[in-house]
Design a protein around this motif. Structure first.
Motif, PDB file in Angstrom:
ATOM      1  N   SER A 265       0.847  -1.184   0.000  1.00 36.23           N
ATOM      2  CA  SER A 265       0.000   0.000   0.000  1.00 36.23           C
ATOM      3  C   SER A 265       0.885   1.236   0.000  1.00 36.23           C
ATOM      4  O   SER A 265       2.027   1.208   0.456  1.00 36.23           O
ATOM      5  CB  SER A 265      -0.912   0.006   1.226  1.00 36.23           C
ATOM      6  OG  SER A 265      -0.136   0.004   2.412  1.00 36.23           O
TER       7      SER A 265
ATOM      8  N   SER B 221       6.316   1.705   1.391  1.00 36.99           N
ATOM      9  CA  SER B 221       7.265   1.282   2.420  1.00 36.99           C
ATOM     10  C   SER B 221       8.635   0.948   1.843  1.00 36.99           C
ATOM     11  O   SER B 221       9.638   0.970   2.546  1.00 36.99           O
ATOM     12  CB  SER B 221       6.711   0.061   3.158  1.00 36.99           C
ATOM     13  OG  SER B 221       6.491  -1.012   2.244  1.00 36.99           O
TER      14      SER B 221
ATOM     15  N   ASP C 181       0.585   4.990   7.195  1.00 38.40           N
ATOM     16  CA  ASP C 181       0.850   3.581   6.889  1.00 38.40           C
ATOM     17  C   ASP C 181       2.198   3.389   6.203  1.00 38.40           C
ATOM     18  O   ASP C 181       2.774   2.294   6.241  1.00 38.40           O
ATOM     19  CB  ASP C 181      -0.255   3.026   5.993  1.00 38.40           C
ATOM     20  CG  ASP C 181      -1.613   3.022   6.685  1.00 38.40           C
ATOM     21  OD1 ASP C 181      -1.620   2.949   7.926  1.00 38.40           O
ATOM     22  OD2 ASP C 181      -2.636   3.098   5.988  1.00 38.40           O
TER      23      ASP C 181
END
Length: 461
Positions: A51, A123, A177
């Motif tokens: 994500s 990430s 996130d």
């Protein structure tokens, strides 16, 4: 007094501390497209992707469907485009009509400028891309240093607060996130060589032709073949990406009410032609990739080929109608499923139809028939003339017989001016999908698919 939160200011911020190198508009744009190709490579962003968040202007820069489905995006578009998307998601480049990751649209201001910019945060990779510079000093800016990226996000957050405060909150939530900004030294080590390789294969003017100088040994021949395939992949990307942008603009216009019927019909035809060529060059890209990479076992699964053909036949009928051809689909009843890869079979079948029909004369009838053949299903393409005279099959034979090989996976038909996949490349594509293609002297094309029973599974494993 603080600087205005414009996208022009964002590009200036990204260019701070970077040396300006003289360059023209064409060179800068080629750098941009090459960088987008590298950025969406499996090497940098795994599949399925993590994500993440992306922000772009003046149009969506990402075009890989898997990325669009997984990442949350914000796009600043010209106001006349945004007005055509009231409450609906745009058709993004690459054919991603709906994005599970979510897409938010905002209006571009006059002071924002129109140079492209893209910020991507996952990430694994955190990167900003932009075109920057005055005429004669144009170039690509790439930033991955946390200080600049953090400053860029602060500016974008301010801009979102001005445009829509709720979007600012959504962006902050999505970035939580991703995690903290960080520098990845391996990013530049992998990114720049790949960017250089893509640029090397994207010469401003390229003529595909057979290599006249024979290779000195097998190693040289293999390297020359690999270079040709890499160049072909770069060229197909160069064709597909701007076509996808054109299709995005066309579909935004088609949403406008009150269009003249003739204008709407012509826009729909442009849309169809763009989609057809995007799929066509995507298949050429896949064929080149399949030729260049070591063979690996295909992931085949039960596929309802009969239903798939019924779904595709209306679009094929329209495609053939534009060439003044008639289409007929014949399906035997109660056909079993076959073993294939449904995700690639649709595009490959479309490529087969395109390759077969390009050699035909106007007013011929193209018949696609699916019938049982022992432990396989037989898919057969034939063409005939509805009136007395030379058959369509003969016309196809004469055209294909004179086709000349151009590089590792392409053929050229001088009579029609058509560049298409070679017979060998098409056979490899279907073999990778569990099928076996045969061509009968240009008169017909037949593909055999194994029926999805336990015995066929054992044979393919």
């Amino acid at each position: 007094m603080s600087s205005p939160a414009t996208l022009a200011r964002l590009r200036d911020l990204m260019a701070e501390g970077k040396q300006e190198i003289p360059g023209d508009e064409d060179s800068a744009r080629r750098q941009w497209w090459a960088a987008l190709g590298v950025l969406q490579d499996d090497y940098l962003i795994p599949r399925p992707p993590d994500s993440g968040v992306w922000l772009a202007a003046p149009l969506p820069a990402l075009y890989e469907p898997e990325l669009l489905a997984a990442l949350r995006g914000w796009v600043w578009t010209p106001s006349d485009l945004s007005d055509q998307w009231p409450g609906a998601k745009p058709m993004l480049p690459g054919g991603a009509g709906a994005t599970g990751g979510g897409l938010r649209r905002l209006a571009l201001r006059d002071e924002d400028g129109t140079d492209p910019v893209l910020m991507l945060f996952t990430s694994r990779i955190q990167l900003g891309l932009a075109l920057h510079g005055e005429p004669g000093r144009r170039g690509l800016v790439i930033r991955s240093d946390p200080e600049i990226l953090s400053a860029a996000l602060t500016l974008l957050d301010s801009r979102l607060k001005e445009d829509d405060p709720e979007e600012s909150t959504r962006l902050r939530e999505a970035l939580r996130d991703v995690g903290a900004m960080r520098s990845d030294p391996e990013l530049a080590a992998g990114f720049w060589p790949r960017l250089s390789a893509r640029l090397a294969g994207m010469a401003p003017s390229v003529t595909l032709q057979p290599v006249l100088t024979p290779a000195s040994d097998d190693g040289d021949a293999a390297r020359a073949r690999a270079a040709e395939l890499q160049l072909l992949e770069a060229l197909t990307h160069e064709v597909r990406t701007p076509l996808a942008t054109i299709r995005t603009l066309i579909r935004s216009l088609l949403r406008r009410s009150g269009l003249d019927a003739v204008v709407r019909e012509r826009l729909q035809r442009i849309d169809a032609e763009c989609s057809e060529q995007i799929d066509r060059f995507g298949l050429i890209f896949h064929a080149a990739e399949l030729e260049r990479r070591p063979p690996s076992p295909a992931a085949l699964a039960r596929t309802d080929l009969s239903s798939l053909l019924q779904q595709l036949s209306p679009a094929w009928a329209q495609q053939l109608q534009r060439r003044d051809l008639t289409f007929q689909l014949l399906l035997a009843p109660d056909l079993p499923p076959v073993l294939s890869d449904a995700s690639l079979l649709e595009t490959t079948l479309g490529g087969l139809m395109d390759r077969f029909s390009r050699s035909l004369r106007a007013r011929q009838l193209v018949t696609l028939e699916l019938s049982p053949a022992g432990d396989r299903l037989k898919l057969q393409l034939t063409a005939r003339d509805p009136s007395p005279g030379p058959s369509g099959a003969c016309a196809a034979e004469s055209s294909q017989a004179s086709a000349a090989t151009v590089g590792p996976v392409l053929s050229w038909s001088p009579e029609t001016g058509s560049l298409h996949l070679s017979q060998e490349a098409t056979q490899r594509l279907f073999h990778n999908l569990g099928g076996r293609l045969t061509e009968r002297s240009g008169q017909s094309m037949v593909v055999f698919f194994p029926v999805a029973d336990e015995a066929s599974v054992d044979r393919l494993c």
